[in-house]
Design a protein around this motif. Structure first.
Motif, PDB file in Angstrom:
ATOM      1  N   SER A 165      -2.452  11.620  -3.992  1.00  0.00           N
ATOM      2  CA  SER A 165      -2.922  10.664  -3.956  1.00  0.00           C
ATOM      3  C   SER A 165      -1.915   9.493  -4.294  1.00  0.00           C
ATOM      4  CB  SER A 165      -3.856  10.644  -4.882  1.00  0.00           C
ATOM      5  OG  SER A 165      -3.520  10.280  -6.503  1.00  0.00           O
ATOM      6  N   ARG A 166      -2.439   8.059  -3.761  1.00  0.00           N
ATOM      7  CA  ARG A 166      -1.092   6.908  -3.649  1.00  0.00           C
ATOM      8  C   ARG A 166      -1.873   5.816  -4.286  1.00  0.00           C
ATOM      9  NH1 ARG A 166       4.779   6.956  -2.800  1.00  0.00           N
ATOM     10  NH2 ARG A 166       4.545   8.847  -2.487  1.00  0.00           N
TER      11      ARG A 166
ATOM     12  N   VAL B 109      -4.534  -0.025   4.143  1.00  0.00           N
ATOM     13  CA  VAL B 109      -3.081  -0.533   4.853  1.00  0.00           C
ATOM     14  C   VAL B 109      -3.260  -1.716   5.625  1.00  0.00           C
ATOM     15  CG1 VAL B 109      -0.848  -0.477   6.013  1.00  0.00           C
ATOM     16  CG2 VAL B 109      -1.822   1.268   4.542  1.00  0.00           C
TER      17      VAL B 109
ATOM     18  N   PRO C 155       1.112  -1.369   0.463  1.00  0.00           N
ATOM     19  CA  PRO C 155      -0.595  -0.034  -0.116  1.00  0.00           C
ATOM     20  C   PRO C 155       0.903   1.545   0.159  1.00  0.00           C
ATOM     21  CG  PRO C 155      -0.364  -2.014   1.775  1.00  0.00           C
ATOM     22  CD  PRO C 155       0.382  -2.211   1.039  1.00  0.00           C
ATOM     23  N   GLY C 156       0.817   1.929  -0.972  1.00  0.00           N
ATOM     24  CA  GLY C 156       1.265   3.229  -1.223  1.00  0.00           C
ATOM     25  C   GLY C 156       2.340   3.152  -1.858  1.00  0.00           C
TER      26      GLY C 156
ATOM     27  N   GLU D  22      -3.443   2.951  -3.406  1.00  0.00           N
ATOM     28  CA  GLU D  22      -3.523   2.111  -2.599  1.00  0.00           C
ATOM     29  C   GLU D  22      -3.093   2.385  -1.514  1.00  0.00           C
ATOM     30  OE1 GLU D  22      -4.727  -2.458  -0.760  1.00  0.00           O
ATOM     31  OE2 GLU D  22      -3.168  -2.271  -2.649  1.00  0.00           O
ATOM     32  N   ARG D  23      -4.460   2.600  -0.439  1.00  0.00           N
ATOM     33  CA  ARG D  23      -4.113   3.004   0.993  1.00  0.00           C
ATOM     34  C   ARG D  23      -4.604   2.408   1.882  1.00  0.00           C
ATOM     35  NH1 ARG D  23      -3.828   9.007   0.682  1.00  0.00           N
ATOM     36  NH2 ARG D  23      -5.782   8.344   1.721  1.00  0.00           N
TER      37      ARG D  23
ATOM     38  N   ARG E 151      -2.056  15.105   3.335  1.00  0.00           N
ATOM     39  CA  ARG E 151      -1.726  14.558   2.301  1.00  0.00           C
ATOM     40  C   ARG E 151      -1.468  15.206   0.995  1.00  0.00           C
ATOM     41  NH1 ARG E 151      -3.953  11.226   5.575  1.00  0.00           N
ATOM     42  NH2 ARG E 151      -3.005   8.940   5.844  1.00  0.00           N
TER      43      ARG E 151
END
Ligand SMILES: [Zn+2]
Length: 278
Positions: free
Chosen positions: A147-148, A153, A10-11, A150-151, A144
């Motif tokens: 945008s990443r 976690v 994630p990230g 998938e977060r 933040r």
């Protein structure tokens, strides 16, 4: 290269492990012991603490919550016992009762707060502890700006097969960007009340003890470590435990910018097998 595996976390920053790098290593000649010097402790200097006290708790020798003076973060508090501890006590966070008190204080502070908060604590210089008087940071993270991919976690690690143990409503799995890293995910969405604080303290104590037993270095030191917990709406989203078992090289720092993988010194499967004695 043979049999290495890639994992996107994630990230979005991937890790690579395996190939010729297998099996845990306990040689940490670079790790220094903790030196506690109460005579030069900034957290026992009454002048520098003036006007910073937010709360005081009687339990377990007395604990105080103060504001952090040097920080870019909003609402940055420090939670700490009244005095410096021995290095042995630091390495266990004082044991179950003291971890419980610290987390109960966190629960107390978080009760009226709906927003996101992070709790961080560091033990040992390589884990980022620069004042050896134990102190937990509780802060509002920065906004933040990227945008990443998938977060989720907690969702990512909840479905991992590398389960170390389950205890009191939390599952602990091995995984992440660092060798030895563990994620702690709640199995149900209960509020972080006093009883949840006790449960999480039990989980953390068990992880700390397992790593001290199985990852004491050939030089005789248990690993330095940090613990990070993310809270939203007064609930634990996830926590992680990071023992410092190796150092990052150039390939790891460049990976953060280049999109190449961070290379682990051994696979998470090897950490799990070592911890479980298989
Ligand atoms: Zn001190």
């Amino acid at each position: 290269m043979s049999e290495f595996s890639l994992e996107v976390l994630p990230g979005g920053i991937p890790t690579m492990s395996g190939g010729t790098r297998r099996g845990v290593k306990l040689d940490r000649s670079w790790q220094s012991d903790i030196i506690v010097n109460p005579g030069r402790c900034p957290f026992e200097d009454e002048e520098s603490l003036e006007g910073r006290l937010i709360r005081f708790y009687q339990e377990e020798g007395g604990w105080r919550v103060i504001t952090n003076q040097f920080t870019p973060y909003h609402n940055h508090l420090l939670i700490m016992p009244m005095t410096c501890w021995s290095k042995e006590d630091l390495r266990t966070l004082g044991g179950l009762n003291k971890i419980t008190v610290a987390l109960r204080i966190v629960s107390d502070i978080l009760a009226p707060i709906a927003g996101e908060r992070w709790l961080n604590v560091y033990v040992g210089a390589t884990a980022g502890q620069n004042v050896t008087h134990l102190h937990y940071h509780l802060l509002e993270p920065a906004q933040r700006i990227l945008s990443r991919p998938e977060r989720d976690v907690a969702g990512h690690f909840a479905s991992s097969l590398l389960v170390l143990f389950e205890l009191e409503g939390f599952r602990v799995v091995v995984g992440g960007h660092r060798a030895g890293q563990c994620f702690i995910v709640p199995l149900e969405g209960r509020p972080f009340d006093q009883s949840a604080a006790e449960s999480l303290a039990g989980v953390l104590q068990r992880i700390i003890r397992m790593f001290a037993e199985k990852f004491t270095s050939s030089q005789g030191l248990p690993p330095d470590f940090q613990i990070n917990v993310k809270f939203i709406k007064g609930r634990v989203v996830y926590a992680c435990f990071i023992p410092i078992l190796n150092n990052w090289g150039g390939t790891e720092y460049l990976a953060l910018m280049e999109g190449t993988p961070i290379t682990l010194p051994w696979p998470h499967e090897d950490t799990l097998g070592h911890l479980l004695g298989r």
